[in-house]
Structure formats: C-alpha cells, structure tokens
Motif scaffolding. Structure first.
Motif, PDB file in Angstrom:
ATOM      1  N   SER A 176     -49.726-113.773-123.551  1.00  0.00           N
ATOM      2  CA  SER A 176     -48.673-112.761-123.653  1.00  0.00           C
ATOM      3  C   SER A 176     -47.381-113.269-123.033  1.00  0.00           C
ATOM      4  N   LEU A 177     -47.481-113.920-121.880  1.00  0.00           N
ATOM      5  CA  LEU A 177     -46.284-114.442-121.218  1.00  0.00           C
ATOM      6  C   LEU A 177     -45.683-115.612-121.992  1.00  0.00           C
ATOM      7  N   LEU A 233     -43.850-114.072-124.767  1.00  0.00           N
ATOM      8  CA  LEU A 233     -42.597-113.518-124.263  1.00  0.00           C
ATOM      9  C   LEU A 233     -41.562-114.628-124.077  1.00  0.00           C
ATOM     10  N   GLY A 234     -42.030-115.800-123.658  1.00  0.00           N
ATOM     11  CA  GLY A 234     -41.140-116.939-123.547  1.00  0.00           C
ATOM     12  C   GLY A 234     -40.572-117.392-124.876  1.00  0.00           C
ATOM     13  N   ILE A 263     -46.205-107.530-127.548  1.00  0.00           N
ATOM     14  CA  ILE A 263     -45.310-108.591-127.076  1.00  0.00           C
ATOM     15  C   ILE A 263     -44.697-109.326-128.265  1.00  0.00           C
ATOM     16  N   ALA A 276     -40.836-108.965-128.159  1.00  0.00           N
ATOM     17  CA  ALA A 276     -40.111-110.085-127.562  1.00  0.00           C
ATOM     18  C   ALA A 276     -38.790-110.383-128.262  1.00  0.00           C
ATOM     19  N   ALA A 312     -34.198-115.854-119.207  1.00  0.00           N
ATOM     20  CA  ALA A 312     -35.367-114.964-119.164  1.00  0.00           C
ATOM     21  C   ALA A 312     -36.537-115.580-119.921  1.00  0.00           C
ATOM     22  N   ALA A 313     -36.255-116.172-121.084  1.00  0.00           N
ATOM     23  CA  ALA A 313     -37.307-116.836-121.856  1.00  0.00           C
ATOM     24  C   ALA A 313     -37.890-118.005-121.070  1.00  0.00           C
ATOM     25  N   ALA A 321     -40.225-116.561-118.229  1.00  0.00           N
ATOM     26  CA  ALA A 321     -41.483-116.027-118.776  1.00  0.00           C
ATOM     27  C   ALA A 321     -42.369-117.154-119.287  1.00  0.00           C
ATOM     28  N   GLY A 368     -46.118-118.351-117.967  1.00  0.00           N
ATOM     29  CA  GLY A 368     -47.213-118.443-118.929  1.00  0.00           C
ATOM     30  C   GLY A 368     -47.830-119.831-118.957  1.00  0.00           C
TER      31      GLY A 368
END
Length: 447
Positions: A241-242, A245-246, A387, A391, A410-411, A414, A418
């Motif tokens: 998920s992280l 999100l990245g 996500i 995202a 932010a990317a 995240a 991850g």
C-alpha cells in the motif's frame, strides 16, 4: 509424465498468446492517451477525463471478492472466465465503437456516456474474472515459470504496442472524426478476441481441492481470520500500500516536463517510447529474476525504482522554475526539449512498472494455500484498491495546491517507507512455504 509436460508447455504458449494480444489490444485504445483525447473532443469537462481511470480502477479492483467465494467452488475455472471475459470485458469496446461512430457528432453526450459505461463494464468484467482466471493460471503454469510467463506476455504485448502506436497515429490522421476513433475500438476488439482464442485453448485440469461456496457472513468472517492469522501476508499488504502511494506521481511526470521544459510533440513521443521500451525490455528480465529468487525481491526492486523516479524529477526539476533554464542539472537536452534527466525519470518509472506488473499478481498465489487462492486474489486487490484509486487523486491535489516539489517529496517519503518495509519486514513467501513448490510438478489433464 510426458503428457503432463506437454500440457505445461502448451498452456504456457497459449496463455502467452492470450496475455500478449490483450496487452496489444488495450494499447490501441490506451486509457492514458487515446480515450482521454477522445473524451476531450466530446466535452470540455476535466472531470469526465478524470473519470476514465477512476472508473477503470473501481470496476477492476472492487468486485473481485464478489466472485472469489464462488470461484473456490469451481472444479474448472475456464468456462466462467471465457464467458465473463468475452461478453463483459471485450464486447464493450465493440459497442463503444458503434456508438461513437453514429453519435459522436450528432449526440456527443450519448457517446460520452457510452465510453464511460463501456470502460466501467469492461473493467468490472476483468475484475469479476480475475480470481478464477489467476487460480486457473496457478494450475496450468508452474511456480517457477510464472514470472517469465508474466514478463514475456507483457513484454511481447508492449513490443507489438510500439508498432501498433504507429498505426494508431496513421488511423487518427488519415480518417475523419469520429470514424478514426471508431476504427480503433473495432481494431482493439478484434485483437482482444484473438487473445481470447489463446484462453479458449487452455488445457485446464480439474481442481484437486475445492471449497463449497460459503454464506456471505461466514465468508466475510473467514476473510477477517485470514488477515488476523497470516501476519506475513498482512505485512505485505501494508508495505505494498505504501509503495503504491509512492506511485502517486507516476501520471504527472509528462505534465511536469511539459510545463517545466516546454516539451513539444516530439518530446512527448520520446518519453512515451522510453517508457514503453523500458517496460518491454525489462518485463522478461523481471520474470526471470522472480522465478530464480522470488517475487518479493522483484517487488522490492520495484519499490526502489518508485523512489528513484520522483527523486530524479526533484533533482532535475530544480525548484520548479519554468523553462529549460530552471535547473542547471537539467542539461544536456535531447530531441523535443527533453532533458536527459527527465528521460532518466521515465527509465526509472518504466522499470518500476515492469517489475510491479510482473510480480504483483503471482506473489499472491504463493501466500495462499491452493484451495483459498481466489480469496487471497480478491482480498488483495480489494484491500489495495482504495490506495490505487486515491493515490493519483491525492497527487493531483498536492500538485495543484502546493506544487510539484511537494507532491514529488510526498511520493518519495511514502515510497521510501514502503521500500524499507518490503525489504526488512516482509518475508519471501516461497521460502516460508516450500510445500507449495510442489505445484511445479506438471498436472495431468482429466481425460
């Protein structure tokens, strides 16, 4: 045993045919280029353009748990997959072509509704069929050949897609609107039906273990138990998920480059070629690596490159000043005002996509026992869906409200978290459950 080996090689080949041609067909009416441009000619609404990827993601990811329970009870998965994938997944593109041909000029709102509804129906069909389809793939392609199968299939489809892109351009230029777009949908549907032929030729053995479809409340309770009891699988979902999100910045690099460096059409074409070419070359490589060392290692590599892509954009984009002069690190430039650094960003993005596409689905099969594969497939994609859908929306909001530097940062954060979790927290499921490698042995077809 000879019959089993023959069936294994046959199934590898015909399913390679399936995945390569459907990849080509989807590239002909690309959700990233062709469909958005068509929608923009039917309406001025940016929301309508944004609905295309949103509807696709919703349709594909959310329905999978609806059929996972049922799929576990099927001794043969192929008949269900063939019906859903023909009428729900492929046919909508033919119907879109007809409506665009007859209504795009006289009633553009009707054509627009048809496009959005068709995309939603097609993706829902793909989502409904995926748990059963992937369970079938697990039965007919051995564990240590799934990586190269996924990699070769996507790679061949993308190589053909590079050639197909030339013909897309020729059709769009040589034919008047809306005939040109209608022809693309007809062509895509034809190629997708060619892929369906490979699916139809699959020699599927009967499932040795099946489960009776459980009542809904009981089934949901079983899902909760899976999440509670399988700690390594739960860690994987959090880590993935992280990483996803990245990936929020993936859809904004080309727009960023256009605004920062005034890219012309040649520049956009060059970035597209780099992206597709990188994936075409690295999909088979990712598959070979996954078969040798496991899919978790490949997904960790994907996480590494999802971090490098926004980092590269930050380094070569400077502080966001407009124009090629905005960053000294952005030179030298190549064709179409494209800085070498931006090309590198797209190499990193293509590498991430290749690794992710190769291993995201096969690794699920190695977390799950054979009788629960559809549940794990449906559960994984349903849990990751929010996500995956949210995202890019978050990325767009951050870019609009605070600028690209904040969004890329932010990317980067995240994706880095991850990556760390994927490397150090998630254990390779293949090594933890060696008994599942027994699936490598060829399974004889029922006769």
């Amino acid at each position: 045993m000879g019959r089993g080996n023959g069936d294994t090689n046959w199934n590898f080949s015909v399913n390679l045919w399936d995945i390569a041609f459907i990849t080509l067909g989807l590239s002909i009416i690309s959700r990233e280029t062709v469909i958005p441009v068509l929608v923009s000619q039917l309406t001025d609404s940016k929301l309508a353009i944004g609905l295309v990827p949103a509807l696709w993601s919703l349709g594909f990811y959310l329905p999978q748990l609806l059929t996972a329970n049922w799929a576990e009870s099927m001794p043969y998965k192929k008949p269900f997959v063939m019906i859903i994938s023909s009428f729900c997944e492929r046919l909508p593109y033919f119907l879109i072509g007809i409506i665009v041909l007859f209504f795009a000029l006289s009633a553009p709102s009707v054509a627009l509704i048809a496009i959005l509804a068709g995309v939603a129906l097609s993706s829902s069909g793909a989502g409904l069929a995926t748990p059963a389809w992937l369970d079938m793939i697990a039965k007919v392609i051995p564990v240590r050949r799934r990586g190269i199968w996924f990699g070769l299939g996507h790679g061949l489809g993308q190589l053909m897609g590079v050639v197909g892109a030339y013909f897309v351009g020729q059709i769009l230029v040589s034919r008047a609107f809306p005939t040109n777009y209608a022809l693309l949908f007809f062509l895509a549907f034809t190629i997708m039906m060619i892929s369906w032929g490979g699916l139809a030729l699959t020699r599927e053995p009967i499932s040795e273990v099946t489960k009776k479809a459980a009542p809904l409340l009981h089934y949901l309770g079983r899902i909760r138990r899976v999440l509670k009891q399988d700690a390594n699988y739960r860690r994987y979902l959090i880590s993935k998920s992280l990483v996803n999100l990245g990936g929020m910045s993936a859809g904004f690099f080309a727009v960023f480059g256009t605004e920062m460096f005034s890219l012309d059409g040649r520049g956009v074409g060059l970035l597209t070629a780099v992206l597709v070419g990188t994936q075409a070359l690295l999909n088979p490589t990712s598959g070979l690596l996954a078969d040798r060392v496991g899919h978790k290692t490949v997904l960790a590599a994907a996480a590494f490159f999802v971090v490098l892509a926004p980092l590269s954009a930050l380094v070569y984009g400077g502080t966001g000043a407009a124009g090629p002069e905005g960053s000294a690190l952005a030179s030298p430039f190549v064709s179409g005002n494209v800085p070498v650094g931006l090309l590198l960003t797209f190499v990193f993005l293509g590498t991430y996509l290749a690794a992710d596409h190769t291993s995201s689905l096969p690794i699920i099969l190695e977390f799950s026992p054979p009788e629960e594969r559809p549940t794990y497939v449906g559960l994984t994609n349903t849990v990751l869906a929010p996500i995956l859908i949210g995202a890019p929306i978050l990325g767009g909001w951050l870019a609009g409200a605070a600028g690209y530097v904040v969004m890329f940062s932010a990317a980067l954060v995240a994706g880095t978290v991850g990556l760390i979790l994927m490397v150090f927290w998630v254990r390779e499921p293949r090594r933890r459950t060696p008994q599942r490698v027994e699936e490598e042995q060829p399974v004889k077809t029922a006769s």
